[in-house]
Design a protein around this motif. Sequence first.
Motif, PDB file in Angstrom:
ATOM      1  N   LEU A  30       9.069   6.073   2.067  1.00 52.76           N
ATOM      2  CA  LEU A  30       9.061   4.673   2.481  1.00 52.76           C
ATOM      3  C   LEU A  30      10.385   3.998   2.136  1.00 52.76           C
ATOM      4  O   LEU A  30      10.944   4.210   1.060  1.00 52.76           O
ATOM      5  CB  LEU A  30       7.913   3.926   1.796  1.00 52.76           C
ATOM      6  N   SER A  31      10.854   3.173   3.058  1.00 57.96           N
ATOM      7  CA  SER A  31      12.077   2.404   2.865  1.00 57.96           C
ATOM      8  C   SER A  31      12.000   1.180   3.756  1.00 57.96           C
ATOM      9  O   SER A  31      11.181   1.131   4.689  1.00 57.96           O
ATOM     10  CB  SER A  31      13.308   3.236   3.242  1.00 57.96           C
ATOM     11  N   PRO A  32      12.830   0.167   3.515  1.00 61.66           N
ATOM     12  CA  PRO A  32      12.848  -0.982   4.422  1.00 61.66           C
ATOM     13  C   PRO A  32      13.143  -0.572   5.867  1.00 61.66           C
ATOM     14  O   PRO A  32      12.565  -1.128   6.805  1.00 61.66           O
ATOM     15  CB  PRO A  32      13.969  -1.860   3.845  1.00 61.66           C
ATOM     16  N   HIS A  33      14.011   0.443   6.044  1.00 62.97           N
ATOM     17  CA  HIS A  33      14.353   0.893   7.393  1.00 62.97           C
ATOM     18  C   HIS A  33      13.149   1.538   8.073  1.00 62.97           C
ATOM     19  O   HIS A  33      12.888   1.282   9.261  1.00 62.97           O
ATOM     20  CB  HIS A  33      15.513   1.881   7.324  1.00 62.97           C
ATOM     21  N   LEU A  34      12.406   2.380   7.329  1.00 65.46           N
ATOM     22  CA  LEU A  34      11.234   3.034   7.916  1.00 65.46           C
ATOM     23  C   LEU A  34      10.185   2.007   8.317  1.00 65.46           C
ATOM     24  O   LEU A  34       9.575   2.104   9.393  1.00 65.46           O
ATOM     25  CB  LEU A  34      10.636   4.034   6.925  1.00 65.46           C
ATOM     26  N   LEU A  35       9.966   0.997   7.473  1.00 64.35           N
ATOM     27  CA  LEU A  35       8.991  -0.039   7.804  1.00 64.35           C
ATOM     28  C   LEU A  35       9.460  -0.846   9.011  1.00 64.35           C
ATOM     29  O   LEU A  35       8.652  -1.180   9.891  1.00 64.35           O
ATOM     30  CB  LEU A  35       8.762  -0.952   6.605  1.00 64.35           C
ATOM     31  N   ALA A  36      10.743  -1.130   9.088  1.00 60.83           N
ATOM     32  CA  ALA A  36      11.278  -1.862  10.246  1.00 60.83           C
ATOM     33  C   ALA A  36      11.086  -1.054  11.527  1.00 60.83           C
ATOM     34  O   ALA A  36      10.730  -1.614  12.577  1.00 60.83           O
ATOM     35  CB  ALA A  36      12.753  -2.174  10.026  1.00 60.83           C
ATOM     36  N   LEU A  90       6.231  -1.374  -3.091  1.00 59.43           N
ATOM     37  CA  LEU A  90       7.124  -2.522  -3.204  1.00 59.43           C
ATOM     38  C   LEU A  90       8.474  -2.132  -3.807  1.00 59.43           C
ATOM     39  O   LEU A  90       9.514  -2.666  -3.417  1.00 59.43           O
ATOM     40  CB  LEU A  90       6.456  -3.620  -4.027  1.00 59.43           C
ATOM     41  N   SER A  91       8.461  -1.174  -4.733  1.00 61.78           N
ATOM     42  CA  SER A  91       9.723  -0.682  -5.278  1.00 61.78           C
ATOM     43  C   SER A  91      10.545  -0.002  -4.192  1.00 61.78           C
ATOM     44  O   SER A  91      11.759  -0.215  -4.074  1.00 61.78           O
ATOM     45  CB  SER A  91       9.461   0.290  -6.427  1.00 61.78           C
ATOM     46  N   ARG A  92       9.889   0.805  -3.380  1.00 61.86           N
ATOM     47  CA  ARG A  92      10.605   1.515  -2.305  1.00 61.86           C
ATOM     48  C   ARG A  92      11.047   0.576  -1.194  1.00 61.86           C
ATOM     49  O   ARG A  92      11.918   0.926  -0.400  1.00 61.86           O
ATOM     50  CB  ARG A  92       9.719   2.637  -1.763  1.00 61.86           C
ATOM     51  N   LEU A  93      10.459  -0.620  -1.151  1.00 62.28           N
ATOM     52  CA  LEU A  93      10.907  -1.632  -0.196  1.00 62.28           C
ATOM     53  C   LEU A  93      12.031  -2.493  -0.772  1.00 62.28           C
ATOM     54  O   LEU A  93      12.454  -3.466  -0.154  1.00 62.28           O
ATOM     55  CB  LEU A  93       9.734  -2.513   0.243  1.00 62.28           C
ATOM     56  N   GLY A  94      12.486  -2.133  -1.965  1.00 57.41           N
ATOM     57  CA  GLY A  94      13.675  -2.779  -2.509  1.00 57.41           C
ATOM     58  C   GLY A  94      13.456  -3.761  -3.632  1.00 57.41           C
ATOM     59  O   GLY A  94      14.426  -4.342  -4.143  1.00 57.41           O
ATOM     60  N   HIS A  95      12.218  -3.958  -4.066  1.00 62.11           N
ATOM     61  CA  HIS A  95      11.955  -4.902  -5.144  1.00 62.11           C
ATOM     62  C   HIS A  95      12.145  -4.238  -6.511  1.00 62.11           C
ATOM     63  O   HIS A  95      12.029  -3.022  -6.654  1.00 62.11           O
ATOM     64  CB  HIS A  95      10.539  -5.469  -5.017  1.00 62.11           C
ATOM     65  N   GLN A  96      12.414  -5.054  -7.510  1.00 65.79           N
ATOM     66  CA  GLN A  96      12.580  -4.577  -8.890  1.00 65.79           C
ATOM     67  C   GLN A  96      11.224  -4.665  -9.581  1.00 65.79           C
ATOM     68  O   GLN A  96      10.729  -5.753  -9.868  1.00 65.79           O
ATOM     69  CB  GLN A  96      13.608  -5.443  -9.608  1.00 65.79           C
TER      70      GLN A  96
END
Length: 314
Positions: free
Chosen positions: A294-300, A47-53
Amino acid sequence: MARILAIGGAHIDRTGRLAAPHRPGASNPGFWQSEAGGGVFNAARNLSRLGHQVTLVAPRGGDAAADEVTRAAADAGIEDCPLTFLDRATPSYSAILEPDGNLITALADMALYDQVPARRLMTARLHKRLASADLLLADANLPEDALYALSKTAAGHGIPVAAIAVSPAKVVRWHRSLPHLALLAMNAAEAATLSGSPAEDPRNWSDLLSPLGLCCGLISAGAGPVMAFDDSGVTLLASPPLGSLADVTGAGDALASGFVDGLLAGGTRENNLIRGIALARLTATVRGPVRPDLSPHLLAQALAAMPKPTPIHT
């Protein structure tokens, strides 16, 4: 993005991979690898790597293994607030895998987690962190009284609680807390232990678990269909076949992470489930319980490339 307070297991995962199919009662050639893991820690790093604090509160010992957990938290961009027991060893989880990545057996040395009473968690400092969070993420590594105090306090602040079952032996620790949970992620064995009965059809899990007070459940079954239910209905999806399997460790935590990420964004039950499946598939194609890239871009990208899961209609 959301502010997440993650409380629970953050320890060392040791994985032994066999060089050939397992032979019971014999010496099996293979190799070991070690890295930080734990149900809530795996999900927190995702979740942190997806941009959450994300802020992590987790018990650990005063040893080198604790330092390894600290480094892994920093690498994932997590604010680390450990509960340190200097005279104890950091917990560990040791798994033996077949060459294809499937689990043979595992040993969980988690005694330290049982030494954390509710009063150690419910301090003024933690109350302040909890009151400012958008979500509490917790796993069943902690004692039942501590989980109940946490979930009840969070519910009193109007903060949703996303829970991870961890194992059939520990999922029952959530029993008293079920009415306070916004989500409980588990596998079929854990759901059967919690409900007291296996579901003959995975579409029946909601009938068994809703009467216990659980309003939203996420249930996996290995390579089988994945199911989510809430007050408005049930979604059951068959995941597309995965061509390359490296390691199943952490796949369930990734499924929960993707679902929670969608939940925080206001996604539908089906879209959240698809998001969880995509993240679980990403995780299962690498060794270790999380993907460092992992990143939001990779998941997308994974969502766009993944064949759409097949709905199994009720």
